[in-house]
Motif scaffolding. Structure first.
Motif, short mmCIF file in Angstrom:
data_model
loop_
_atom_site.label_atom_id
_atom_site.label_comp_id
_atom_site.label_asym_id
_atom_site.label_seq_id
_atom_site.Cartn_x
_atom_site.Cartn_y
_atom_site.Cartn_z
N SER A 149 40.05 6.45 4.44
CA SER A 149 39.49 6.60 5.78
C SER A 149 38.24 5.75 5.97
CB SER A 149 39.14 8.07 6.04
OG SER A 149 38.03 8.46 5.24
N SER A 150 37.88 5.56 7.22
CA SER A 150 36.67 4.78 7.54
C SER A 150 35.42 5.49 7.03
CB SER A 150 36.57 4.57 9.05
OG SER A 150 36.53 5.82 9.74
N ALA A 151 35.49 6.82 6.88
CA ALA A 151 34.33 7.57 6.40
C ALA A 151 33.96 7.17 4.97
CB ALA A 151 34.62 9.08 6.46
N ALA A 152 34.92 6.61 4.23
CA ALA A 152 34.63 6.16 2.86
C ALA A 152 33.90 4.83 2.84
CB ALA A 152 35.92 6.07 2.05
N GLY A 153 33.73 4.23 4.00
CA GLY A 153 32.95 3.01 4.11
C GLY A 153 33.57 1.81 3.42
N GLY A 154 34.87 1.84 3.20
CA GLY A 154 35.53 0.74 2.51
C GLY A 154 35.41 0.82 1.00
N PHE A 155 34.77 1.87 0.50
CA PHE A 155 34.55 2.00 -0.94
C PHE A 155 35.58 2.90 -1.62
CE2 PHE A 155 30.11 1.30 0.68
CZ PHE A 155 30.01 -0.02 0.23
N GLY A 156 36.39 3.60 -0.84
CA GLY A 156 37.38 4.49 -1.43
C GLY A 156 38.46 3.71 -2.18
N ILE A 157 38.93 4.27 -3.27
CA ILE A 157 39.95 3.61 -4.09
C ILE A 157 41.13 4.56 -4.25
CG2 ILE A 157 40.43 2.49 -6.31
CD1 ILE A 157 37.43 1.95 -6.55
N PRO A 158 42.07 4.58 -3.29
CA PRO A 158 43.18 5.53 -3.35
C PRO A 158 44.09 5.33 -4.54
CG PRO A 158 43.46 3.97 -1.54
CD PRO A 158 42.08 3.78 -2.05
N GLU A 159 44.10 4.11 -5.11
CA GLU A 159 44.95 3.89 -6.29
C GLU A 159 44.36 4.49 -7.56
OE1 GLU A 159 43.07 -0.22 -5.34
OE2 GLU A 159 43.50 1.67 -4.31
N ALA A 160 43.23 5.16 -7.45
CA ALA A 160 42.62 5.81 -8.61
C ALA A 160 43.18 7.20 -8.86
CB ALA A 160 41.10 5.90 -8.43
N ILE A 161 44.16 7.64 -8.06
CA ILE A 161 44.78 8.94 -8.26
C ILE A 161 46.27 8.85 -7.96
CG2 ILE A 161 44.05 9.62 -5.93
CD1 ILE A 161 44.26 12.55 -6.81
#
Length: 421
Positions: A166-178
């Motif tokens: 999501s945009s709330a993660a500021g582009g820092f979220g890494i969904p491939e980490a789970i």
């Protein structure tokens, strides 16, 4: 299950996480909090399916309690993530450092393990706890839950990935980490445990049978957690009101969890005073399985659910409203009995004698040893870790409730200026 592909994605996520700072990881975790909160109705809907299937399949209510989710439990899960966000990022922490006589600078720093796998049963809260601890400590995680919680786990992992994207993660979220294993076959567990080079560490969380399967099958490193055969010993000088209160809490509050007591040991000198109080407090809520010395005292006290204990009742994890009772001669016998029958998890003594308390703590072989307190406090949240991966009962690397640092190792960073040997 295409484990090679899954692990390749996780490795990529692990490599990205390894270079993120605390603020970036915290922003992503905050977005996960918001998304789980937003999706709680959808999570409840599929959790209800899992609960119904479990009851239809004959699962005990104590274990159904571990499986079920409600607003209170979701609020607790979100509070745990917030607490982990507030914790200091362990990655990059300098544990020690020194300069050698030839002016080489050596530093020992904390680093992630890499790709970790958690194999667990029933409890969907573990899905979130394990993820957020892994993410904050810079690790990618493969989750392999049980079929009984598959719908709940899928919904929770969806919410986690949506939050990271999501945009709330500021582009820092890494969904491939789970990633969540599909839970289509028991062969998945063997695949994970033998994935040398793809999985850096595996951790089992669940029944004694699951844990032993993992330990005996694994070719990758394993942090062994233990089934919770926990004991409460009532010494002759104990405050009996305190003892009854702690026994009730440790047995009844949530009998289906690993830090609930399964056996109460009573010094023979106070058995006639303590056991009737215990029988009254337990009432008809707990089936008491008593040894030969305890049985007539409890029978005379009118214990409502009383049976003769068999040898198999001692050293057994009931995970239910059942408790074994044994009368012992003294502190020495209690300690010997516990060290023979326990799983090195959590043990407790009720006593007003400080010397006996310290003897008990020194000689009992367990990850957590309590004096005048309930074993129910063996928990990452209660220890201030925010959440936990489980309770390690081994003696290497980590022991007891496992928080962020349990998913780290160290490396040495060496700086020189042209030195040769």
């Amino acid at each position: 299950m295409d484990l090679k592909k899954i692990c390749a994605n996780l490795r990529e996520g692990s490599n990205k996480l390894a270079v993120q700072n605390a603020n970036q990881k915290n922003m992503a975790l905050a977005a996960v909090v918001a998304e789980i909160d937003n999706q709680r109705k959808a999570i409840f809907a599929v959790n209800a399916i899992d609960v119904k299937n479990a009851r239809d399949g004959g699962m005990t209510e104590a274990l159904v309690d571990r499986l079920s989710l409600d607003d209170k439990k979701i609020d607790g899960i979100l509070a745990s993530i917030r607490e982990i966000i507030a914790q200091t990022d362990p990655i990059g922490e300098e544990i020690s450092g020194w300069k050698t006589p030839n002016a080489i600078q050596i530093r020992q720093v904390r680093v992630p393990l890499g790709v970790v796998a958690v194999i667990y049963e029933s409890r969907p809260n573990v899905t979130v706890d394990a993820f957020c601890l892994a993410y904050k400590s810079g690790n990618a995680i493969l989750l392999r839950g049980s079929s009984s919680a598959i719908n709940s786990n899928r919904a929770l992992v969806k919410a986690i990935k949506d939050g990271l994207s999501s945009s709330a993660a500021g582009g820092f979220g890494i969904p491939e980490a789970i990633e969540l294993a599909p839970c289509e076959s028991h062969d998945e567990v063997t695949q994970i445990l033998t994935a040398v080079g793809d999985i850096d560490m595996a951790l089992p969380r669940g029944s004694a049978r699951l844990i032993q399967t993992v330990v005996q099958t694994a070719k990758v490193p394993v942090i062994e957690t233990g089934a919770g055969i926990c004991h409460l010993y009532i010494e002759e000088d104990a405050d009996l009101n305190m003892a009854v209160n702690i026994a009730e809490n440790a047995k009844i509050q949530r009998p289906g969890v690993c830090n609930a007591i399964e056996c109460i040991l009573v010094n023979k000198k106070i058995a006639a005073d303590f056991l009737p109080r215990l029988a009254e407090r337990f009432g008809n809520r707990v089936e008491i399985r008593a040894d030969e010395a305890s049985y007539p005292i409890l029978e005379a006290a009118g214990a409502s659910r009383l049976v003769h204990a068999s040898d198999e009742d001692f050293g057994f994890e009931f995970l239910d409203y059942i408790c074994a009772i044994k009368t012992v001669e003294n502190l020495d016998e209690a300690i010997r009995y516990i060290n023979t029958h326990n799983t090195k998890h959590s043990e407790a003594i009720i006593t007003n004698d400080r010397a006996k308390a310290r003897t008990f703590q020194q000689r009992v072989d367990a990850a957590c040893v309590y004096v005048n307190a309930s074993t129910r406090f063996t928990d990452g949240g209660e220890f201030g870790f925010g959440a936990e991966l489980g309770i390690s009962t081994q003696k290497l690397h980590v022991r007891g409730p496992m928080g962020i640092r349990a998913l780290t190792t160290t490396k040495y960073l060496i700086d020189g200026d042209g030195q040769i040997r």
